[in-house]
Design an enzyme around this catalytic site. Sequence first.
Site, PDB file in Angstrom:
ATOM      1  N   HIS A  86      42.415  40.294  35.439  1.00 25.12           N
ATOM      2  CA  HIS A  86      42.944  40.776  36.715  1.00 25.12           C
ATOM      3  C   HIS A  86      43.772  39.706  37.415  1.00 25.12           C
ATOM      4  O   HIS A  86      43.521  38.509  37.288  1.00 25.12           O
ATOM      5  CB  HIS A  86      41.836  41.332  37.617  1.00 25.12           C
ATOM      6  CG  HIS A  86      40.810  40.336  38.099  1.00 25.12           C
ATOM      7  ND1 HIS A  86      40.961  39.625  39.266  1.00 25.12           N
ATOM      8  CD2 HIS A  86      39.620  39.961  37.591  1.00 25.12           C
ATOM      9  CE1 HIS A  86      39.886  38.859  39.448  1.00 25.12           C
ATOM     10  NE2 HIS A  86      39.062  39.033  38.443  1.00 25.12           N
TER      11      HIS A  86
ATOM     12  N   ASP B   5      44.508  39.664  40.838  1.00 24.32           N
ATOM     13  CA  ASP B   5      44.205  39.356  42.245  1.00 24.32           C
ATOM     14  C   ASP B   5      43.099  38.314  42.364  1.00 24.32           C
ATOM     15  O   ASP B   5      42.295  38.123  41.441  1.00 24.32           O
ATOM     16  CB  ASP B   5      43.820  40.622  43.012  1.00 24.32           C
ATOM     17  CG  ASP B   5      42.580  41.323  42.460  1.00 24.32           C
ATOM     18  OD1 ASP B   5      42.418  41.398  41.231  1.00 24.32           O
ATOM     19  OD2 ASP B   5      41.751  41.775  43.276  1.00 24.32           O
TER      20      ASP B   5
ATOM     21  N   GLU C  55      41.021  44.054  41.422  1.00 18.71           N
ATOM     22  CA  GLU C  55      39.674  44.035  40.834  1.00 18.71           C
ATOM     23  C   GLU C  55      38.655  43.660  41.887  1.00 18.71           C
ATOM     24  O   GLU C  55      37.546  44.203  41.944  1.00 18.71           O
ATOM     25  CB  GLU C  55      39.630  43.035  39.662  1.00 18.71           C
ATOM     26  CG  GLU C  55      38.368  43.121  38.812  1.00 18.71           C
ATOM     27  CD  GLU C  55      37.240  42.222  39.254  1.00 18.71           C
ATOM     28  OE1 GLU C  55      36.124  42.359  38.734  1.00 18.71           O
ATOM     29  OE2 GLU C  55      37.440  41.372  40.162  1.00 18.71           O
ATOM     30  N   GLU C  56      39.041  42.717  42.739  1.00 12.59           N
ATOM     31  CA  GLU C  56      38.094  42.142  43.698  1.00 12.59           C
ATOM     32  C   GLU C  56      37.766  43.084  44.854  1.00 12.59           C
ATOM     33  O   GLU C  56      36.891  42.791  45.647  1.00 12.59           O
ATOM     34  CB  GLU C  56      38.646  40.812  44.252  1.00 12.59           C
ATOM     35  CG  GLU C  56      38.932  39.752  43.181  1.00 12.59           C
ATOM     36  CD  GLU C  56      37.675  39.111  42.614  1.00 12.59           C
ATOM     37  OE1 GLU C  56      36.569  39.544  42.969  1.00 12.59           O
ATOM     38  OE2 GLU C  56      37.819  38.180  41.810  1.00 12.59           O
TER      39      GLU C  56
ATOM     40  N   ASP D 259      36.957  37.607  31.989  1.00 10.94           N
ATOM     41  CA  ASP D 259      36.600  37.539  33.402  1.00 10.94           C
ATOM     42  C   ASP D 259      35.163  37.072  33.593  1.00 10.94           C
ATOM     43  O   ASP D 259      34.404  37.688  34.327  1.00 10.94           O
ATOM     44  CB  ASP D 259      36.829  38.916  34.045  1.00 10.94           C
ATOM     45  CG  ASP D 259      36.870  38.846  35.565  1.00 10.94           C
ATOM     46  OD1 ASP D 259      36.898  37.734  36.107  1.00 10.94           O
ATOM     47  OD2 ASP D 259      36.854  39.910  36.203  1.00 10.94           O
TER      48      ASP D 259
ATOM     49  N   HIS E 243      34.566  32.286  43.429  1.00  9.82           N
ATOM     50  CA  HIS E 243      34.399  32.824  44.790  1.00  9.82           C
ATOM     51  C   HIS E 243      33.870  31.755  45.740  1.00  9.82           C
ATOM     52  O   HIS E 243      33.249  32.076  46.752  1.00  9.82           O
ATOM     53  CB  HIS E 243      33.490  34.062  44.810  1.00  9.82           C
ATOM     54  CG  HIS E 243      34.084  35.247  44.080  1.00  9.82           C
ATOM     55  ND1 HIS E 243      33.747  36.546  44.366  1.00  9.82           N
ATOM     56  CD2 HIS E 243      35.001  35.320  43.099  1.00  9.82           C
ATOM     57  CE1 HIS E 243      34.424  37.373  43.575  1.00  9.82           C
ATOM     58  NE2 HIS E 243      35.189  36.631  42.794  1.00  9.82           N
TER      59      HIS E 243
HETATM   60 ZN   LIG Z   1      37.119  38.183  38.258  1.00 13.30          ZN
END
Ligand SMILES: [Zn+2]
Length: 383
Positions: free
Chosen positions: A79, A81, A142-143, A166, A355
């Site tokens: 992904h 984003d 995705e997020e 991922d 994150h």
């Molecule tokens: Zn991810």
Amino acid sequence: MAAVNQDRLKNLLLELVRIDSLSRRERDVAIRLQREAESAGAVCRFDSAGEKVRGNTGNLIAKIPGNVPGAPPFLLAAHMDTVAPGEGVKPIVEGDVIRTDGSTVLGGDDKSGCAVICEVLHRLREAEIPHGPIEAVFTICEEIGLQGARNLDLALIESKEGLIYDSDSPGYLVVRAPGAVTVRFTVKGFEAHAGVAPERGISAIKVAAEAIAAMRLGRIDDETTANLGVIQGGRARNIVPGEVVVRGEARSRNAAKLQSQVDHMIACFKDAVARASVVIDGERFEASLDHAVQQAYDGMNVPDDAPLVKKVIEAAHRIGRAIEPQGTGGGCDANILNQRGIVVANLGTGMREIHTTREWLDVRDMAASAELTLEVLQLHAGR
Ligand SMILES: [Zn+2]
């Protein structure tokens, strides 16, 4: 083994993380990836998922024809984003390790995956590696609930199997991930003046507190978790609160356990609400509950003996590595693609502490992920 070009991989990653691409604003990074994929011989197009999620680009789909007649297609996905704070990323390079300056995330989630896929495309051509048709999919959003994968135009995709990039360690292949349910409880009490007539009120906050105190939360068992993450309610210090809203989630790799945890959470609220009533001037007022439960995504459960998993394990053996199928606690595009009929597992790229503003990665892990992929693609083509 088909060695990858680690410098090229690193440079592309550094370029990608410097391009802002919060969810719904992935266009700049998509255009950069399109250029990279085209330079590796891919034909690119965008689907219309961007319009559906009100973003500035759709999913990017880059295709490379196979060079082994009759070999089946294979999907590679990552992904585009990133999460906040993710704008103005200034990566710090310490040899093969790349980290943030502490003010943003790095965005290695999932630009490491995007870069690994591009390196694979380059190496397939340069090293004339036998392979079937490749469908590289770079998703958006995705997020924010796997929106790109949900809206991916499957009419443009032929693959029945693939890999998603991922997760963290390239020594693991994630094949099981939980399904998730989001919950929202609105408790309605009865407002009253807290000093003059508290006995004429029902505190929605107190009712919610009783419900929550009775609830199993956190880690429920080895494959189930639950959390209440947001609580909002009350109007003023001196008003018995008439309403409170509590929002949370439950996840499990086992659908029955997920359902029973959600049922339990609802029951806790119902019980607490049922106990709360007040009689005012001879009339009974009762607290009430509104609850909303939404399936966020299904679990992912690719069996250890699925052809895809066996292929990845065999590919790892061929290049002298070991890889282990395992479960995870998070959801990703793989949940959606499996749900939509493409068997995909999630291969790590080396992203760490994602994150967070401490995020880092090691380019050697990305290289390992790309090398393993090249071997998988040969096996998939029957070579
Ligand atoms: Zn991810």
